[in-house]
Design a protein around this motif. Structure first.
Motif, mmCIF file in Angstrom:
data_model
loop_
_atom_site.group_PDB
_atom_site.id
_atom_site.type_symbol
_atom_site.label_atom_id
_atom_site.label_comp_id
_atom_site.label_asym_id
_atom_site.label_seq_id
_atom_site.Cartn_x
_atom_site.Cartn_y
_atom_site.Cartn_z
ATOM 1 N N THR A 1 0.806 -1.229 0.000
ATOM 2 C CA THR A 1 0.000 0.000 0.000
ATOM 3 C C THR A 1 0.836 1.275 0.000
ATOM 4 O O THR A 1 0.281 2.373 -0.081
ATOM 5 N N ALA A 2 2.143 1.158 0.110
ATOM 6 C CA ALA A 2 3.004 2.347 0.191
ATOM 7 C C ALA A 2 2.976 3.134 -1.120
ATOM 8 O O ALA A 2 3.023 2.561 -2.216
ATOM 9 N N ASP A 3 2.926 4.472 -1.003
ATOM 10 C CA ASP A 3 2.972 5.370 -2.157
ATOM 11 C C ASP A 3 4.371 5.975 -2.235
ATOM 12 O O ASP A 3 4.759 6.783 -1.385
ATOM 13 N N LEU A 4 5.132 5.567 -3.231
ATOM 14 C CA LEU A 4 6.522 6.004 -3.359
ATOM 15 C C LEU A 4 6.698 7.179 -4.323
ATOM 16 O O LEU A 4 7.826 7.593 -4.574
ATOM 17 N N SER A 5 5.600 7.704 -4.816
ATOM 18 C CA SER A 5 5.708 8.760 -5.818
ATOM 19 C C SER A 5 6.284 10.053 -5.257
ATOM 20 O O SER A 5 6.906 10.838 -5.984
ATOM 21 N N SER A 6 6.112 10.290 -3.937
ATOM 22 C CA SER A 6 6.587 11.552 -3.351
ATOM 23 C C SER A 6 8.106 11.642 -3.309
ATOM 24 O O SER A 6 8.663 12.732 -3.142
ATOM 25 N N PHE A 7 8.800 10.503 -3.461
ATOM 26 C CA PHE A 7 10.258 10.527 -3.449
ATOM 27 C C PHE A 7 10.811 11.459 -4.527
ATOM 28 O O PHE A 7 11.811 12.143 -4.314
ATOM 29 N N THR A 8 10.153 11.487 -5.668
ATOM 30 C CA THR A 8 10.650 12.302 -6.782
ATOM 31 C C THR A 8 10.654 13.777 -6.418
ATOM 32 O O THR A 8 11.659 14.480 -6.617
ATOM 33 N N ASP A 9 9.545 14.254 -5.867
ATOM 34 C CA ASP A 9 9.450 15.673 -5.512
ATOM 35 C C ASP A 9 10.420 16.034 -4.391
ATOM 36 O O ASP A 9 11.050 17.103 -4.416
ATOM 37 N N VAL A 10 10.547 15.142 -3.409
ATOM 38 C CA VAL A 10 11.447 15.430 -2.288
ATOM 39 C C VAL A 10 12.900 15.459 -2.754
ATOM 40 O O VAL A 10 13.681 16.341 -2.348
ATOM 41 N N ALA A 11 13.267 14.526 -3.626
ATOM 42 C CA ALA A 11 14.634 14.502 -4.141
ATOM 43 C C ALA A 11 14.935 15.768 -4.938
ATOM 44 O O ALA A 11 16.029 16.340 -4.824
ATOM 45 N N LYS A 12 13.984 16.223 -5.733
ATOM 46 C CA LYS A 12 14.183 17.457 -6.505
ATOM 47 C C LYS A 12 14.362 18.655 -5.583
ATOM 48 O O LYS A 12 15.194 19.542 -5.849
ATOM 49 N N ALA A 13 13.598 18.686 -4.478
ATOM 50 C CA ALA A 13 13.702 19.805 -3.534
ATOM 51 C C ALA A 13 15.083 19.822 -2.878
ATOM 52 O O ALA A 13 15.699 20.887 -2.721
ATOM 53 N N TRP A 14 15.607 18.642 -2.499
ATOM 54 C CA TRP A 14 16.931 18.591 -1.896
ATOM 55 C C TRP A 14 18.021 18.998 -2.903
ATOM 56 O O TRP A 14 18.985 19.673 -2.542
ATOM 57 N N LYS A 15 17.857 18.584 -4.142
ATOM 58 C CA LYS A 15 18.844 18.954 -5.152
ATOM 59 C C LYS A 15 18.838 20.465 -5.378
ATOM 60 O O LYS A 15 19.904 21.106 -5.478
#
Length: 446
Positions: free
Chosen positions: A14-28
């Motif tokens: 049930t985990a939603d892993l889509s938010s990783f993309t936005d968070v990684a972009k914010a850190w970059k």
């Protein structure tokens, strides 16, 4: 997806892993911005003040602080970009493993196995049979065997799903370790420990490695042992034993207490070893024997307290050693022997307190060292050679005399027979290998 408890089947599917993309972009983006801030700070703060108009102690102090601030801007950039990379790797790997779990469940369902919310598989193919088919199945001579086979296969699916879920949890824990380490600054660079981590690792496979197992750190294997006893009294006598060459042996002790601890750290051919021992009480012993290797006799007595510590560091056949000893009380002893292993001669008598230290180097079982002791009390000591409890021979004169304050000095040449044999064996093996390689090389020329 990180947590203190392991992930279960429901957590994974049930985990939603889509938010990783936005968070990684914010850190970059944040990392790149820190890089811009560092450039602006260097140009508009550090650069402006280095025109020569300001000098002296205050200027030097300001420049040191400014350099630390500029360093932290750069470290913040490195840390943020590393975290961005870790999050990107985490999404890729977790998505792949989550997909593997879902595909495994889909395969099981295609074969009439139902997977519940806990990830347990059950065969439901018989539920789809018509009433006539169910009747025939229930009266089939192989009915029991077919049910057992279905349960066994269902357990196989359950085990595969559990293994796939564990792979997701292992990676999740790896991500947790990597992110924690990336934000942990333990260097003295910049403002010191607690700033931004300029050494943050951006590779998830490297940064997320599990912590070393207990007793094993970065490839080092640790072993320890300790023992303690007392108070207690006892005596022991034996002999004569003609077969073993022992004429007689007697020992008596009244212990207040004794303790001993030892440990080693080993990595490849490097070994660090240490030992410490303490004793308080009184003891006396005497022994004499004759064997085909020679004759030896000794007698010694002690009353008081004593402690010792020793350590060695070996890298292959080369090493260094050190010992330290201290004693308060009275002791006397003599040891005389001669045989195929050489001559032994030592005698001592002392009352008071003394402390000593020895140090030396060892190559292939052959060592050279020096020893020195300080005495407070009357005593005398002389020794030419002796063998310790580990079978290592010590050769070299040691002489001490103390009417009241004095001590003993000397040097020693040590021989460890076992280590010498190992070194010779290793050398012989190396020579044999070299000869074989040379022969193969010469043969290949023709």
């Amino acid at each position: 997806m990180t947590g203190a408890v392991p992930l279960n089947y429901q957590d994974v599917v049930t985990a939603d892993l889509s938010s990783f993309t936005d968070v990684a972009k914010a850190w970059k983006k944040m990392g790149e911005r820190f890089g811009e801030l560092k450039a602006d700070y260097a140009r508009h703060v550090q650069g402006v003040l280095t025109n020569g108009n300001w000098q002296g102690e205050a200027f030097n102090a300001q420049q040191n602080n400014a350099a630390a601030t500029a360093f932290e801007f750069g470290a913040a950039k490195a840390e943020a970009l590393a975290i961005a990379s870790l999050l990107t790797d985490a999404q890729t790997e977790l998505t792949r493993l989550q997909k593997a779990v879902k595909e495994l469940v889909a395969d099981a369902e295609k074969k009439d196995y139902k997977v519940d919310s806990a990830g347990k598989a059950t065969y439901v193919g018989y539920d789809n049979l018509s009433p006539q088919e169910k009747y025939a199945f229930q009266h089939d001579p192989d009915h029991t065997r077919l049910l057992a086979d279905a349960r066994e296969k269902a357990q196989g699916w359950t085990d595969q799903i559990a293994k796939a879920v564990k792979a997701v949890d292992d990676t999740d824990q790896s991500v947790k370790r990597a992110l924690s380490r990336a934000t942990n600054d333990v260097s003295m660079d910049g403002i010191g420990i607690g700033g931004f981590n300029t050494r943050a690792e951006s590779d998830l496979a490297k940064a997320g490695k599990p912590d070393p197992e207990p007793g094993k750190k970065n490839g080092w294997v640790a072993e320890t042992d300790s023992e303690a006893s007392g108070p207690g009294v006892g005596t022991d006598t034996s002999g004569p034993n003609v077969g073993k060459g022992k004429l007689a042996e007697a020992e008596a002790h009244a212990d207040l207490g004794r303790a001993k601890a030892e440990g080693t750290l080993t990595k490849d051919s490097t070994k660090l070893a240490g030992e410490a021992e303490a004793y308080a009480g009184a003891k006396a012993s005497a022994a004499a024997g004759i064997t085909n290797e020679g004759a030896e006799g000794e007698a010694k007595g002690f009353a008081g307290g004593e402690a010792s510590a020793s350590g060695t560091a070996d890298a292959g056949p080369t090493g260094v050693y050190g010992r330290a000893e201290t004693m308060a009380g009275a002791e006397a002893g003599v040891n005389v022997g001669a045989g195929t292993n050489g001559a032994v001669l030592s005698a001592e008598a002392f009352a008071g307190a003394k402390a000593g230290a020895s140090a030396g180097a060892d190559v292939g079982g052959l060592g050279v060292g020096v020893t020195a002791e300080g005495w407070a009390g009357p005593g005398a000591e002389v020794s030419l050679a002796g063998k310790d409890a580990n079978g290592v021979w010590h050769f070299g004169p040691k002489v001490g005399l103390s009417p009241g304050l004095g001590g003993a000095v000397g040097f020693e040449f040590t021989v460890d027979p076992g280590k010498v044999v190992d070194t010779v064996g290793d050398a012989a093996g190396a020579v044999g290998d070299a000869a074989s390689w040379a022969g193969d090389g010469i043969g290949s020329l023709f």
